[in-house]
Design an enzyme around this catalytic site. Structure first.
Site, PDB file in Angstrom:
ATOM      1  N   HIS A 167     -43.952  23.725  39.851  1.00  0.00           N
ATOM      2  CA  HIS A 167     -43.169  24.394  40.898  1.00  0.00           C
ATOM      3  C   HIS A 167     -42.046  25.216  40.305  1.00  0.00           C
ATOM      4  CE1 HIS A 167     -39.962  24.687  44.006  1.00  0.00           C
ATOM      5  NE2 HIS A 167     -40.993  25.101  44.714  1.00  0.00           N
ATOM      6  N   HIS A 179     -46.358  22.983  47.622  1.00  0.00           N
ATOM      7  CA  HIS A 179     -45.797  22.573  48.911  1.00  0.00           C
ATOM      8  C   HIS A 179     -46.819  21.839  49.772  1.00  0.00           C
ATOM      9  CE1 HIS A 179     -41.823  24.666  48.904  1.00  0.00           C
ATOM     10  NE2 HIS A 179     -42.422  25.383  47.967  1.00  0.00           N
ATOM     11  N   ILE A 229     -37.074  23.621  47.312  1.00  0.00           N
ATOM     12  CA  ILE A 229     -36.764  24.928  47.892  1.00  0.00           C
ATOM     13  C   ILE A 229     -38.059  25.714  48.049  1.00  0.00           C
ATOM     14  CG2 ILE A 229     -36.382  26.069  45.698  1.00  0.00           C
ATOM     15  CD1 ILE A 229     -34.468  26.726  48.972  1.00  0.00           C
ATOM     16  N   ASN A 239     -41.627  29.245  40.900  1.00  0.00           N
ATOM     17  CA  ASN A 239     -40.626  29.500  41.937  1.00  0.00           C
ATOM     18  C   ASN A 239     -39.372  30.200  41.426  1.00  0.00           C
ATOM     19  OD1 ASN A 239     -39.639  28.888  44.845  1.00  0.00           O
ATOM     20  ND2 ASN A 239     -37.975  28.138  43.549  1.00  0.00           N
ATOM     21  N   HIS A 294     -47.925  28.888  44.517  1.00  0.00           N
ATOM     22  CA  HIS A 294     -46.665  28.324  45.009  1.00  0.00           C
ATOM     23  C   HIS A 294     -46.891  27.468  46.255  1.00  0.00           C
ATOM     24  CE1 HIS A 294     -42.303  29.077  46.540  1.00  0.00           C
ATOM     25  NE2 HIS A 294     -42.456  27.861  46.053  1.00  0.00           N
TER      26      HIS A 294
END
Length: 973
Positions: free
Chosen positions: A826, A613, A973, A830, A608
């Protein structure tokens, strides 16, 4: 002053009764209408407030309106076309251009912002300070050799619409330009007000032509007072696209100027309102000034701990170490470029979600902080009550006289009544303290205990991109045996061959029936350090699986290893296998819990955070620094970069930081005492709190980046082949044959990958399909890719596997990989977090005890009450609710989310590109239909069956909230 007073009096009906200093009802509503004395008092107060406002406006704008003032000088030099004046004595050769300007309002303006809005309304009406817009032609003026510009014109009706209640407002503006002005290619905006505003779009029409020119803006416009003279202008180009060599002559200078402004000079501390994109290492995760236990090493910029770069903030260094950046003060915001911040709707939703999560965390935090007790789960029923009652019964002592649940911390207050004192909760405290029921638990309360479900989640759970096809038995480590013990696994053929349906281990390997979840080499170097932390115990784990005839993935054995106590020793290797005998059964459950704990840490820190990110942030920074908004690839990428930097900035301040405090990011300066107390009690909410590695979380993330991260392997097909989960096959769909047909993440992921690849190919071909050298000759594109490699991922810049960017095929592969990671991958890792991690026993985020060995006191304790021992090994109530709070917020969609196949309207004027995107949208609908069909197929047991949640994590669209489906365009997010 008399004229100013008249203007203010003309607006007096719109001034709130409680003045401009606080929210309140209108004046006539707040006073009794029948008393003459009251009416006189009201009138007196009204005149007083009007006079006060006039005085404030005069003080604010007197310097601005002086002969040396910026606005007056700008207006005089440019002969501003005044607001409300369109009836010029125009030459017959003049052309009138009219525009509709759309702005969005802040949903939660501060008191000071509300006051300044009123001041701006008065000043705008007086002409002291307007919002000015100027057109720039695509053409060069043959006389001057520079771009043609219109005279600036003021935005109309600002004062008249100052009190209109709406999320969006539209204003008008007009320009008079010569007939030979040419087509507008850019609009220059100057904000002479006191407040920033969010400019959504500008649409311009000519009096001689009904066809509109559209300018997508989606940007915060800062007051010019924040800059130095000369005035700071914002430039917005139309929705046309141009590669650098095809830039219209009138826009070439502005194109370069805008990119230069976004790069900054790499000096000084960044201000919240700036739009500067630059790079820095992760040297801001610790807080050594508060103690050595909060010191954290710098990630990136060194060979030992390499890492992608993040956005530079320029904060002062710590007092302890000048190479480390100081932390943001409590209540402050970490810098991200202003336009990377949440839009008003997203911000409102995110704050509401955080508030709800904080409420879930409130009760356990209060008791833990004020009683010095970390309440344990005494039974599985205590966990269940988090969803049915909210506040566990063990935290609700009964009053012996009234039989009412009361607070042992605040005598005289019942816990629910105490919570109701919070102004944003009121009488809804019961529902706010309950957690939503995870989908897995709602379908089958005991699914988590079954081995088949344990295996299924490796393929369709929250971390489905880690399992590998086993190549060698027994598995072998790559670590130094002198330091970390025996390289070869302790698993033997005798331990597993009875479960291979008559196959030998060698036959199972050849038929590719054996799979492994291998966290041995990742965890082993950190095991001793982690086990020395208070309340943390872990192993280096290997888990072996077998794919049976029913296509069900079953666990065969789990190996839990500890490093040797001294160099050269063997270390500890314990192998557990499934068994029905009670002791073996519960030992097997303990071993599975340790595997899941490691898997949770790897999921959050690697699958993740790192892969989606951290590794994406350099792409975003490079895109803004090197690709103009006129560039076709910039236009293409924008929706896939949305909100990521804001989320990452918040993570650096909270989730991935030492002692990160989510509550500190919420301003409580104007809150009542009970609310302030609540945020103080909630305390630390970070990944270090939630996961077994603790303070070593980010060092482990760096280790994976160093050893395994490769851009070329981030492409889904390449990743599946590398893990042995697929092999190339021209006769199979997507050119790949999956080793496990019923592998939902891979099967649905390849649907998305193929659709993305086709869409990217269609789009790239529009702009780079005509010339074999078009990609190489695009200097903005080449600088963009070079900056990603040599600056954004500088610690890996010399690796040979970086793709070249020489052909359109290279560009298609690079862009498809980026889109897959920011959207499909993602979404897969997520939005299933609460489904599988929201019930702590299913996927515990940390373990606090090792598996007991015979002959020890712990083993006696385990034999006496295995259920109690199992629960004591998992997170306690406070730790569990921290994790549940975080993943509840992370698993929810915002109402303004944009999903694959969706974009803002009129994002480009290129009809060919719009047609290609329409085909992509239709493909997304086909993907949804296919996923629905697969979820109804009873042969696909990993997505269909009694108690089995359908696999919808890669289903493109979703509604808001926790839905377990939906693929947003970006890491939002």
């Amino acid at each position: 002053m008399v004229l100013l007073m008249k203007s203010v009096v003309g607006l007096h009906h719109s001034i709130p009764a409680e003045g401009l200093w606080q929210r309140g009802t209108s004046l006539r509503d707040s006073q009794h209408p029948f008393s003459r004395t009251t009416r006189l008092r009201v009138a007196s107060k009204k005149r007083s407030r009007i006079a006060h406002l006039a005085e404030v406006v005069t003080k604010i704008y007197t310097p601005i309106c002086s002969t040396s003032g910026r606005v007056k000088q700008t207006q005089r030099e440019s002969s501003v076309q005044p607001a409300g004046s369109s009836r010029f004595s125009n030459s017959p050769r003049d052309l009138i251009l009219k525009a509709i300007v759309t702005l969005s309002r802040k949903p939660r303006p501060s008191i000071s912002e509300q006051f300044l809005d009123k001041v701006d309304a008065v000043a705008d009406r007086m002409g002291f300070a307007n919002i000015l817009l100027r057109l720039v032609s695509k053409e060069i003026d043959p006389k001057t050799g520079v771009e043609k510009r219109s005279k600036p014109s003021a935005l109309r009706d600002w004062a008249e619409k100052a009190n209109v209640v709406a999320d969006k407002l539209q204003y008008t503006v007009e320009w008079t330009v010569p007939m030979d002005f040419g087509s507008p290619g850019a609009v220059v905006v100057l904000n002479n007000h006191q407040n920033e505003f969010y400019l959504e779009s500008i649409s311009i029409r000519s009096s001689h032509n009904d066809e509109a020119t559209y300018f997508p803006c989606n940007s915060w416009i800062q007051p010019d007072k924040l800059s130095t003279y000369p005035p700071t202008e914002r430039v917005f180009f139309s929705n046309e696209v141009h590669v650098p060599s095809a830039t219209p002559p009138g826009l070439r200078v502005l194109r370069e100027k805008e990119l230069k402004a976004l790069r900054g000079d790499g000096k000084g501390a960044r201000k919240d309102w700036e739009r500067i994109y630059d790079y820095a290492t992760y040297n801001d995760l610790g807080d050594p000034d508060k103690g050595s236990d909060l010191a954290r090493p710098t990630l990136g910029g060194n060979s030992k701990l390499p890492y992608p770069r993040r956005c530079r903030t320029g904060r002062p260094p710590t007092k302890t170490d000048p190479n480390l950046e100081s932390r943001v003060e409590v209540g402050g915001r970490i810098y991200v470029p202003r336009d990377e911040c949440f839009d008003p709707i997203k911000e409102s939703t995110f704050i509401d979600s955080c508030m709800k999560g904080l409420m879930h965390k409130l009760a356990p935090a209060m008791f833990a902080r004020l009683t010095d007790k970390n309440f344990e789960f005494s039974s599985f029923g205590d966990i269940d009550k988090l969803y049915s009652e909210g506040i566990p019964s063990s935290m609700r002592p009964k009053n012996s006289e009234t039989n009412e649940t009361s607070s042992e911390i605040f005598p005289g207050y019942s816990v629910p009544n105490l919570i109701r004192q919070l102004p944003f909760i009121g009488n809804s405290s019961d529902s706010f303290s309950k957690y939503p029921l995870p989908e897995l638990l709602s379908k089958d309360k005991f699914a988590w205990m079954r081995d088949e479900e344990f295996g299924r989640q490796m393929l369709a759970g929250q971390n489905p991109s880690t399992i590998e096809c086993l190549k060698v038995f027994p598995p072998v480590s790559e670590l130094d045996p002198e330091v970390y013990g025996n390289r070869e696994s302790a698993m033997t053929a005798e331990q597993i061959e009875g479960q291979l349906e008559g196959l030998t281990v060698e036959q199972a390997l050849q038929e590719k029936k054996l799979f492994i979840l291998d966290y041995h080499d990742l965890f082993m170097p950190f095991v001793n350090a982690i086990n020395n932390l208070e309340g943390r115990k872990t192993y280096a784990t290997r888990t072996l699986f077998f794919l049976d005839k029913e296509n069900i993935l079953k666990p065969l054995a789990i190996e839990l290893s500890l490093p040797p106590a001294t160099k050269g020793a063997k270390g500890s290797q314990r192998v557990f296998t499934p068994g029905n005998e009670p002791t073996n059964y519960w030992l097997w459950q303990l071993a599975k819990a340790h595997v899941c704990s490691n898997d949770s840490g790897h999921h959050q820190l690697v699958s993740h955070w790192l892969r989606t990110h951290a590794c994406t942030e350099p792409y975003i920074i490079a895109t803004h620094r090197q690709l103009s908004t006129l560039h076709p690839i910039s236009k293409f990428l924008r929706p896939h970069l949305r909100y990521t930097m804001e989320i990452n900035g918040a993570a650096r301040m909270n989730l991935i930081a030492a002692d990160g405090v989510i509550a500190s990011s919420i301003d409580t300066s104007e809150a009542d005492p009970v609310t302030k107390l609540m945020f103080k009690l909630i305390g630390t909410l970070s990944l270090e709190t939630c996961f077994t590695p603790g303070k070593y979380c980010m060092e482990m993330s760096s280790a994976v980046y160093k050893q395994k991260w490769r851009f070329d392997m981030e492409a889904l097909p390449a990743d599946l082949i590398r893990r042995g989960m697929a092999e190339k096959d021209a006769n199979s769909p997507h050119g790949l044959k999956l080793m496990i047909d019923d592998y939902p993440y891979a099967a649905d992921g390849l649907l998305l990958w193929s659709a993305l690849e086709e869409w990217v190919g269609d789009y790239v071909n529009i702009y780079y399909g005509h010339d074999a050298r078009s990609v190489v000759d695009d200097y903005e594109l080449q600088k963009w890719w070079a900056e990603i490699r040599y600056v954004g991922h500088a610690d890996k810049k010399h690796e040979p596997w970086w793709p070249q960017l020489e052909t359109k095929e290279d560009l298609v592969q690079i862009l498809t990989t980026m889109l897959w990671m920011t959207s499909g991958h993602h979404a897969a890792v997520n939005f299933g977090q609460f489904t599988y991690g929201g019930y702590i026993p299913n996927h515990p985020c940390l373990t606090r005890k090792l598996v007991p060995e015979e002959g020890t006191a712990e083993f006696v304790e385990f034999i006496r009450n295995p259920q109690s021992f199992f629960l004591s090994m998992l997170p306690n109530q406070e730790q569990a609710t921290v994790m549940m709070m975080i993943i509840e917020a992370l698993s929810a969609h915002s109402p303004d989310e944009e999903y694959l196949g969706e974009r803002k309207a009129r994002w480009t004027s290129d009809r060919t590109a719009l047609d290609a995107f329409k085909r992509f949208t239709e493909t997304m609908r086909s993907v949804e239909t296919e996923i629905e069909r697969r979820n109804k197929n009873s042969r696909l047991k990993n997505r269909n069956g009694a108690g089995v949640p359908p696999y919808e994590l890669l289903f493109p669209r979703s509604g808001p909230g926790i839905t377990g489906r939906g693929v947003p365009n970006s890491v939002s997010i």
